[in-house]
Design a protein around this motif. Structure first.
Motif, PDB file in Angstrom:
ATOM      1  N   PRO A  38      -2.644  -0.483  -3.901  1.00 44.85           N
ATOM      2  CA  PRO A  38      -4.109  -0.656  -3.857  1.00 44.85           C
ATOM      3  C   PRO A  38      -5.046   0.298  -3.635  1.00 44.85           C
ATOM      4  CG  PRO A  38      -3.011  -2.876  -3.395  1.00 44.85           C
ATOM      5  CD  PRO A  38      -2.091  -1.752  -3.107  1.00 44.85           C
ATOM      6  N   PRO A  39      -4.860   1.109  -2.415  1.00 45.67           N
ATOM      7  CA  PRO A  39      -5.601   2.057  -2.107  1.00 45.67           C
ATOM      8  C   PRO A  39      -5.718   3.027  -2.897  1.00 45.67           C
ATOM      9  CG  PRO A  39      -4.307   1.269  -0.319  1.00 45.67           C
ATOM     10  CD  PRO A  39      -3.851   0.763  -1.365  1.00 45.67           C
ATOM     11  N   VAL A  40      -4.584   3.286  -3.731  1.00 45.55           N
ATOM     12  CA  VAL A  40      -4.644   4.769  -4.638  1.00 45.55           C
ATOM     13  C   VAL A  40      -5.028   4.366  -6.123  1.00 45.55           C
ATOM     14  CG1 VAL A  40      -2.854   5.915  -3.170  1.00 45.55           C
ATOM     15  CG2 VAL A  40      -2.073   4.545  -4.960  1.00 45.55           C
ATOM     16  N   THR A  41      -5.246   3.144  -6.520  1.00 47.48           N
ATOM     17  CA  THR A  41      -5.468   2.700  -7.742  1.00 47.48           C
ATOM     18  C   THR A  41      -6.713   1.996  -7.839  1.00 47.48           C
ATOM     19  OG1 THR A  41      -4.100   0.842  -7.439  1.00 47.48           O
ATOM     20  CG2 THR A  41      -3.030   2.693  -8.660  1.00 47.48           C
ATOM     21  N   PRO A  42      -7.768   2.752  -7.668  1.00 46.29           N
ATOM     22  CA  PRO A  42      -8.921   1.996  -7.499  1.00 46.29           C
ATOM     23  C   PRO A  42      -9.672   1.416  -9.206  1.00 46.29           C
ATOM     24  CG  PRO A  42      -9.242   4.294  -7.157  1.00 46.29           C
ATOM     25  CD  PRO A  42      -7.796   4.063  -7.312  1.00 46.29           C
ATOM     26  N   ALA A  43      -9.060   1.845  -9.919  1.00 52.16           N
ATOM     27  CA  ALA A  43      -9.174   1.214 -11.412  1.00 52.16           C
ATOM     28  C   ALA A  43      -8.645   0.062 -11.650  1.00 52.16           C
ATOM     29  CB  ALA A  43      -8.871   2.032 -12.363  1.00 52.16           C
ATOM     30  N   LEU A  44      -7.632  -0.269 -10.507  1.00 51.74           N
ATOM     31  CA  LEU A  44      -6.827  -1.522 -10.674  1.00 51.74           C
ATOM     32  C   LEU A  44      -7.272  -2.568  -9.588  1.00 51.74           C
ATOM     33  CD1 LEU A  44      -3.273  -0.075 -11.148  1.00 51.74           C
ATOM     34  CD2 LEU A  44      -4.939  -0.680 -13.040  1.00 51.74           C
ATOM     35  N   TRP A  45      -7.667  -2.003  -8.448  1.00 53.57           N
ATOM     36  CA  TRP A  45      -8.031  -2.971  -7.159  1.00 53.57           C
ATOM     37  C   TRP A  45      -9.238  -2.741  -6.640  1.00 53.57           C
ATOM     38  CZ3 TRP A  45      -5.232  -7.026  -6.295  1.00 53.57           C
ATOM     39  CH2 TRP A  45      -3.795  -7.172  -6.755  1.00 53.57           C
ATOM     40  N   GLY A  46     -10.063  -3.585  -6.202  1.00 58.57           N
ATOM     41  CA  GLY A  46     -11.255  -3.379  -5.579  1.00 58.57           C
ATOM     42  C   GLY A  46     -10.879  -3.786  -4.108  1.00 58.57           C
ATOM     43  N   ARG A  47     -11.355  -2.948  -2.967  1.00 56.81           N
ATOM     44  CA  ARG A  47     -11.261  -3.330  -1.832  1.00 56.81           C
ATOM     45  C   ARG A  47     -12.338  -4.297  -1.321  1.00 56.81           C
ATOM     46  NH1 ARG A  47     -10.572   0.223   3.628  1.00 56.81           N
ATOM     47  NH2 ARG A  47     -11.287  -1.355   5.222  1.00 56.81           N
ATOM     48  N   ILE A  48     -11.966  -5.443  -0.692  1.00 58.94           N
ATOM     49  CA  ILE A  48     -12.924  -6.491  -0.502  1.00 58.94           C
ATOM     50  C   ILE A  48     -13.478  -6.074   1.069  1.00 58.94           C
ATOM     51  CG2 ILE A  48     -13.334  -8.932   0.328  1.00 58.94           C
ATOM     52  CD1 ILE A  48     -11.059  -9.683  -1.621  1.00 58.94           C
ATOM     53  N   PRO A  49     -14.600  -5.922   1.250  1.00 56.92           N
ATOM     54  CA  PRO A  49     -15.205  -5.481   2.894  1.00 56.92           C
ATOM     55  C   PRO A  49     -14.861  -6.516   3.778  1.00 56.92           C
ATOM     56  CG  PRO A  49     -16.982  -5.167   1.142  1.00 56.92           C
ATOM     57  CD  PRO A  49     -16.089  -5.919   0.447  1.00 56.92           C
ATOM     58  N   ASP A  50     -14.292  -6.052   4.877  1.00 56.42           N
ATOM     59  CA  ASP A  50     -13.638  -6.854   5.814  1.00 56.42           C
ATOM     60  C   ASP A  50     -14.603  -7.951   6.275  1.00 56.42           C
ATOM     61  OD1 ASP A  50     -12.171  -4.075   7.461  1.00 56.42           O
ATOM     62  OD2 ASP A  50     -11.473  -5.153   5.784  1.00 56.42           O
ATOM     63  N   ASP A  51     -15.891  -7.740   6.012  1.00 55.05           N
ATOM     64  CA  ASP A  51     -16.916  -8.929   6.998  1.00 55.05           C
ATOM     65  C   ASP A  51     -17.046  -9.778   5.390  1.00 55.05           C
ATOM     66  OD1 ASP A  51     -20.036  -7.065   6.172  1.00 55.05           O
ATOM     67  OD2 ASP A  51     -18.131  -7.495   5.018  1.00 55.05           O
ATOM     68  N   GLU A  52     -16.296  -9.656   4.363  1.00 54.63           N
ATOM     69  CA  GLU A  52     -16.486 -10.847   3.199  1.00 54.63           C
ATOM     70  C   GLU A  52     -15.299 -11.327   3.113  1.00 54.63           C
ATOM     71  OE1 GLU A  52     -19.689  -7.851   0.546  1.00 54.63           O
ATOM     72  OE2 GLU A  52     -17.881  -8.978  -0.253  1.00 54.63           O
ATOM     73  N   CYS A  53     -14.255 -11.304   3.739  1.00 48.61           N
ATOM     74  CA  CYS A  53     -12.682 -11.947   3.711  1.00 48.61           C
ATOM     75  C   CYS A  53     -12.843 -13.113   4.236  1.00 48.61           C
ATOM     76  CB  CYS A  53     -11.689 -11.096   4.115  1.00 48.61           C
ATOM     77  SG  CYS A  53     -11.708  -9.354   3.274  1.00 48.61           S
ATOM     78  N   LYS A 159       3.344   4.759 -17.396  1.00 49.49           N
ATOM     79  CA  LYS A 159       3.871   5.988 -16.549  1.00 49.49           C
ATOM     80  C   LYS A 159       2.802   7.142 -16.360  1.00 49.49           C
ATOM     81  CE  LYS A 159       7.770   7.226 -18.625  1.00 49.49           C
ATOM     82  NZ  LYS A 159       9.108   7.710 -18.885  1.00 49.49           N
ATOM     83  N   ARG A 160       1.927   7.236 -17.379  1.00 49.36           N
ATOM     84  CA  ARG A 160       1.170   8.234 -17.001  1.00 49.36           C
ATOM     85  C   ARG A 160      -0.023   7.817 -16.115  1.00 49.36           C
ATOM     86  NH1 ARG A 160       1.660   9.121 -22.909  1.00 49.36           N
ATOM     87  NH2 ARG A 160       0.137   7.650 -23.268  1.00 49.36           N
ATOM     88  N   THR A 161      -0.193   6.367 -16.218  1.00 49.86           N
ATOM     89  CA  THR A 161      -1.338   6.116 -15.237  1.00 49.86           C
ATOM     90  C   THR A 161      -0.961   6.097 -13.837  1.00 49.86           C
ATOM     91  OG1 THR A 161      -2.109   4.432 -17.190  1.00 49.86           O
ATOM     92  CG2 THR A 161      -2.624   3.700 -15.048  1.00 49.86           C
ATOM     93  N   ALA A 162       0.304   5.409 -13.738  1.00 51.03           N
ATOM     94  CA  ALA A 162       0.881   5.596 -12.224  1.00 51.03           C
ATOM     95  C   ALA A 162       0.876   7.014 -11.767  1.00 51.03           C
ATOM     96  CB  ALA A 162       2.282   4.910 -12.364  1.00 51.03           C
ATOM     97  N   ASP A 163       1.475   8.040 -12.702  1.00 50.59           N
ATOM     98  CA  ASP A 163       1.421   9.375 -12.231  1.00 50.59           C
ATOM     99  C   ASP A 163       0.180   9.788 -11.806  1.00 50.59           C
ATOM    100  OD1 ASP A 163       4.218   9.486 -12.380  1.00 50.59           O
ATOM    101  OD2 ASP A 163       4.250  10.543 -14.443  1.00 50.59           O
ATOM    102  N   PHE A 164      -0.963   9.433 -12.598  1.00 54.46           N
ATOM    103  CA  PHE A 164      -2.185  10.196 -12.456  1.00 54.46           C
ATOM    104  C   PHE A 164      -2.769   9.321 -11.240  1.00 54.46           C
ATOM    105  CE2 PHE A 164      -7.103   9.372 -12.690  1.00 54.46           C
ATOM    106  CZ  PHE A 164      -7.369  10.604 -12.799  1.00 54.46           C
ATOM    107  N   TRP A 165      -2.795   8.124 -10.831  1.00 55.35           N
ATOM    108  CA  TRP A 165      -3.170   7.557  -9.466  1.00 55.35           C
ATOM    109  C   TRP A 165      -2.548   7.980  -8.205  1.00 55.35           C
ATOM    110  CZ3 TRP A 165      -8.086   6.607 -10.089  1.00 55.35           C
ATOM    111  CH2 TRP A 165      -8.611   6.018 -11.078  1.00 55.35           C
TER     112      TRP A 165
END
Length: 320
Positions: A38-53, A159-165
């Motif tokens: 998740p941290p290296v693929t911002p196009a796939l995952w959005g981090r939820i602010p800790d105070d909103e969990c 594969k290209r997508t994984a390599d890029f991120w």
């Protein structure tokens, strides 16, 4: 509690996972891989602010992956990866096989791939109607040939997508897979604009070919390509991303002749017969529109107003 992120898992709309002490919510459904954290693929995952969990995400905590179902014609099974590589698939498609066309396989191997679920999954990932345009006109062998080509394109794109991120990119730009309007705007190469809205360069599969067009969040499905003098809207496509300093636009007129270009054109798409297509840009109706050009085309063709507009004077994207 929220399930931890795991590789080799299909994550669909609404999924929430935990990774290294933080929670992430799905942006683009996909089949996870070990280097798509998740941290290296911002196009796939959005981090939820800790105070909103809090409790608002409780409904996602008990999410379970559905068992694999063999895809049926006319529908898309979301419990599979876009290239058909899914737990429960009974056949493995080897990398060496992907380098060759469907016709290069033996009849026995074709049957193994078809029956084992290793063929139609990729095509069905593009949407239920991907073959509707000519299904009634084509033989089963022709349908299988197109499904094989689509799956291999998706496999290489993943594969290209994984390599890029993951930071592995051989050149200044590359193509990555996008679904819907989740365009990675910070990384995407701008190919044009209209009414102040940037149009990014995209390409997508259509009728046995890989066509080049435009992508923007204002479009119906995200991506638009031109083919046979019509615009075609795509929900799954590739976007050109990378370092814009590594490419430049070169003025051109008429049919493309590679030996007359003052640079090497960026990899684009291809026609159904394998003829290469290159990335073009033309001014039309007050807009700058990305599209295609190629050795068999009399000029550039750009998708605009439900049509394809031909231009003799245009620009082609080359490496700097």
């Amino acid at each position: 509690m929220t399930q931890g992120w795991e590789p080799g898992t299909w994550y669909d709309h609404g999924a929430v996972v935990e990774y290294e002490g933080h929670k992430y919510k799905i942006i683009q459904p996909h089949n996870s891989q070990s280097d798509w954290t998740p941290p290296v693929t911002p196009a796939l995952w959005g981090r939820i602010p800790d105070d909103e969990c809090g409790e608002q995400h409780h409904e996602h905590h008990e999410q379970r992956q559905e068992p694999y179902q063999v895809p049926q014609p006319g529908g898309y099974n979301p419990g599979q990866s876009t290239s058909g590589e899914k737990h429960g698939q009974t056949v493995t498609v080897h990398e060496e096989e992907r380098k060759h066309g469907w016709d290069a396989l033996s009849d026995e191997r074709k049957k193994q791939i078809e029956v084992g679920g290793g063929l139609l999954a990729g095509a069905l990932a593009l949407g239920a109607g991907v073959f509707a345009w000519s299904e009634h006109k084509k033989s089963e062998e022709e349908k299988n040939r197109h499904a094989w080509d689509i799956q291999n394109w998706l496999h290489e794109s993943e594969k290209r997508t994984a390599d890029f991120w993951a930071g592995r990119i051989a050149g200044p730009v590359t193509w990555i897979l996008v679904e819907g309007k989740n365009i990675p705007e910070q990384q995407a190469i701008i190919g044009g604009e209209e009414h102040g809205q940037p149009h990014y360069i995209c390409r997508g599969w259509h009728e046995g070919s890989l066509q080049i067009g435009k992508a923007c969040s204002i479009f119906q499905k995200g991506g638009v390509v031109g083919y046979a003098h019509k615009e075609h809207h795509l929900a799954k496509y590739e976007v050109l991303v990378g370092d814009k300093r590594g490419v430049r636009w070169v003025d051109f007129h008429g049919r493309i002749e590679l030996d007359k270009l003052p640079g090497r054109p960026v990899e684009g798409g291809r026609e159904g017969d394998g003829t290469p297509l290159f990335i073009a840009q033309a001014v039309h109706g007050g807009a700058v529109v990305p599209g295609k050009c190629g050795p068999k085309l009399p000029g550039a063709f750009v998708p605009y107003a439900n049509d394809e507009k031909e231009h003799k004077d245009f620009r082609i994207l080359c490496y700097a």
